[in-house]
Write a protein that holds these residues in place. Structure first.
Motif, PDB file in Angstrom:
ATOM      1  N   LEU A 145       0.864  -1.189   0.000  1.00 21.95           N
ATOM      2  CA  LEU A 145       0.000   0.000   0.000  1.00 21.95           C
ATOM      3  C   LEU A 145       0.895   1.232   0.000  1.00 21.95           C
ATOM      4  O   LEU A 145       1.881   1.278   0.738  1.00 21.95           O
ATOM      5  CB  LEU A 145      -0.872   0.014   1.248  1.00 21.95           C
ATOM      6  N   ALA A 146       0.549   2.199  -0.837  1.00 21.39           N
ATOM      7  CA  ALA A 146       1.416   3.383  -0.968  1.00 21.39           C
ATOM      8  C   ALA A 146       0.575   4.651  -0.808  1.00 21.39           C
ATOM      9  O   ALA A 146       0.226   5.297  -1.810  1.00 21.39           O
ATOM     10  CB  ALA A 146       2.120   3.354  -2.309  1.00 21.39           C
ATOM     11  N   PRO A 147       0.224   5.021   0.430  1.00 19.68           N
ATOM     12  CA  PRO A 147      -0.672   6.157   0.660  1.00 19.68           C
ATOM     13  C   PRO A 147      -0.149   7.469   0.085  1.00 19.68           C
ATOM     14  O   PRO A 147      -0.933   8.367  -0.231  1.00 19.68           O
ATOM     15  CB  PRO A 147      -0.751   6.250   2.194  1.00 19.68           C
ATOM     16  N   SER A 148       1.154   7.595  -0.104  1.00 18.18           N
ATOM     17  CA  SER A 148       1.696   8.855  -0.617  1.00 18.18           C
ATOM     18  C   SER A 148       1.593   8.959  -2.138  1.00 18.18           C
ATOM     19  O   SER A 148       1.829  10.021  -2.709  1.00 18.18           O
ATOM     20  CB  SER A 148       3.159   8.985  -0.188  1.00 18.18           C
ATOM     21  N   GLN A 149       1.257   7.865  -2.816  1.00 21.47           N
ATOM     22  CA  GLN A 149       1.202   7.886  -4.287  1.00 21.47           C
ATOM     23  C   GLN A 149      -0.192   8.260  -4.788  1.00 21.47           C
ATOM     24  O   GLN A 149      -1.198   7.854  -4.199  1.00 21.47           O
ATOM     25  CB  GLN A 149       1.528   6.489  -4.847  1.00 21.47           C
TER      26      GLN A 149
END
Ligand code: 2P0
Length: 324
Positions: free
Chosen positions: A47-51
């Motif tokens: 999971l990449a919340p900053s992308q």
């Protein structure tokens, strides 16, 4: 945290060749396959919340363009199911012997379905994973399971899924891929099968052929009869390929070496060796036989195709998922 899934590819013994619903990826017919231990995909999803977009790489190379949009469309389904709108980083490695040309969307989307759904917080049953994998690629529906697997065409999203016939195949069934080089651009299976559905006058007959072959193939499996399984698979493959030749415009996945391999296997068969062939949306040939005949078949094929182009595979396992 990250989730890693491994899925093995599968080769159909009763082929899937055509969709009834392209959006939901519902097939026209049932199909039946053997999962292989030799070819698989490992996919790690984070999971990449900053992308603000998903990132993909396959074998260390970034994926962009059409291939990336197909992956995003699939991950949108995962986001919708989980209610989690976060983007993902996806890293896939295909374990296919170098340049074998056997990389498959089956293992790719099965592994992605398993890793992304778990990473998004879902804990899907294998049946539901199979339904989800179907949305990425039809053949991926079957790669959730090991051994001999049946995909029920169903009538809607709920009822179109695969299930194992037998996950432990312990009666000597083996498959050998003959790697046939190709530099020619092939017709994608997605486009090819749609062309067959829309233009081949044989398509209505194909539906009947498959219904009949499913019954016969399941009986041959219950009888653990490798010879009969091979015979039925070869007949089914040839009839599938008749749908390519009879489309408008007609096309074929066969190349000269494909025909050479088919003739060689036919002649071995006439000499009393129990071996059969099947082909998919490409020129490679897969030989179906009992493992006791492996050396004899290899000895006949190696002088023509080269020993390094013959890849033996045992029946393989179903999906595995772990969280790191
Ligand atoms: C099969 N093949 O049953 C058949 C036999 C190739 C020949 O499924 O459009 O990549 O993603 O559903 O699954 C290859 O087609 O096509 C395939 P989509 P897919 O294995």
């Amino acid at each position: 945290m990250a989730t890693i899934a491994r899925a093995h590819t599968n080769i159909a013994l009763v082929k899937y060749w055509g969709k009834k619903d392209q959006q939901l990826m519902l097939p026209q017919t049932d199909s039946l396959s053997l999962t292989l231990d030799r070819f698989y995909t490992d996919t790690t999803v984070t999971l990449a919340p900053s992308q603000s977009v998903d990132h993909y790489s396959i074998n260390g190379q970034d994926v962009t363009g059409r291939a990336a949009s197909r992956l995003t469309t699939f991950l949108d389904i995962v986001r919708q199911l989980s209610g989690n709108n976060t983007h993902f980083t996806v890293e896939s490695t295909n374990h296919v012997p170098t340049s074998a040309g056997l990389a498959s969307s089956a293992s790719a989307f099965a592994a992605l379905a398993a890793a992304a759904s778990r990473e998004a917080g879902l804990n899907l049953s294998r049946k539901d994973l199979s339904r989800l994998a179907r949305r990425g690629s039809g053949s991926a529906t079957r790669s959730i399971f090991g051994g001999l697997v049946e995909w029920h065409r169903g009538v809607d999203d709920e009822t179109s899924f695969a299930e194992p016939i037998t996950e432990k195949v312990e009666f000597g069934l083996e498959m050998m891929a003959i790697v046939i080089d190709t530099s020619k651009k092939k017709v994608s299976s997605r486009h090819g099968m749609q062309l067959s559905v829309e233009t081949s006058p044989f398509y209505p007959a194909w539906r009947d052929v498959v219904a009949d072959d499913m019954v016969k193939m399941k009986r041959a499996i219950a009888d653990r009869n490798v010879d009969r399984i091979g015979e039925l698979a070869q007949e089914n493959a040839l009839r599938m390929h008749a749908l390519t030749l009879s489309a408008n415009p007609g096309y074929t996945y066969f190349e000269e070496k494909t025909i050479t391999a088919m003739r060689l296997i036919d002649s071995l068969h006439q000499q009393g060796v129990s071996c059969y062939y099947t082909m998919d949306a490409g020129p490679n040939v897969k030989v179906i036989y009992h493992r006791r005949d492996r050396e004899q078949i290899m000895a006949a094929l190696a002088p023509i195709f080269g020993a390094t182009n013959l890849i033996v595979s045992q029946p393989g396992p179903g999906i595995t998922v772990r969280q790191l």
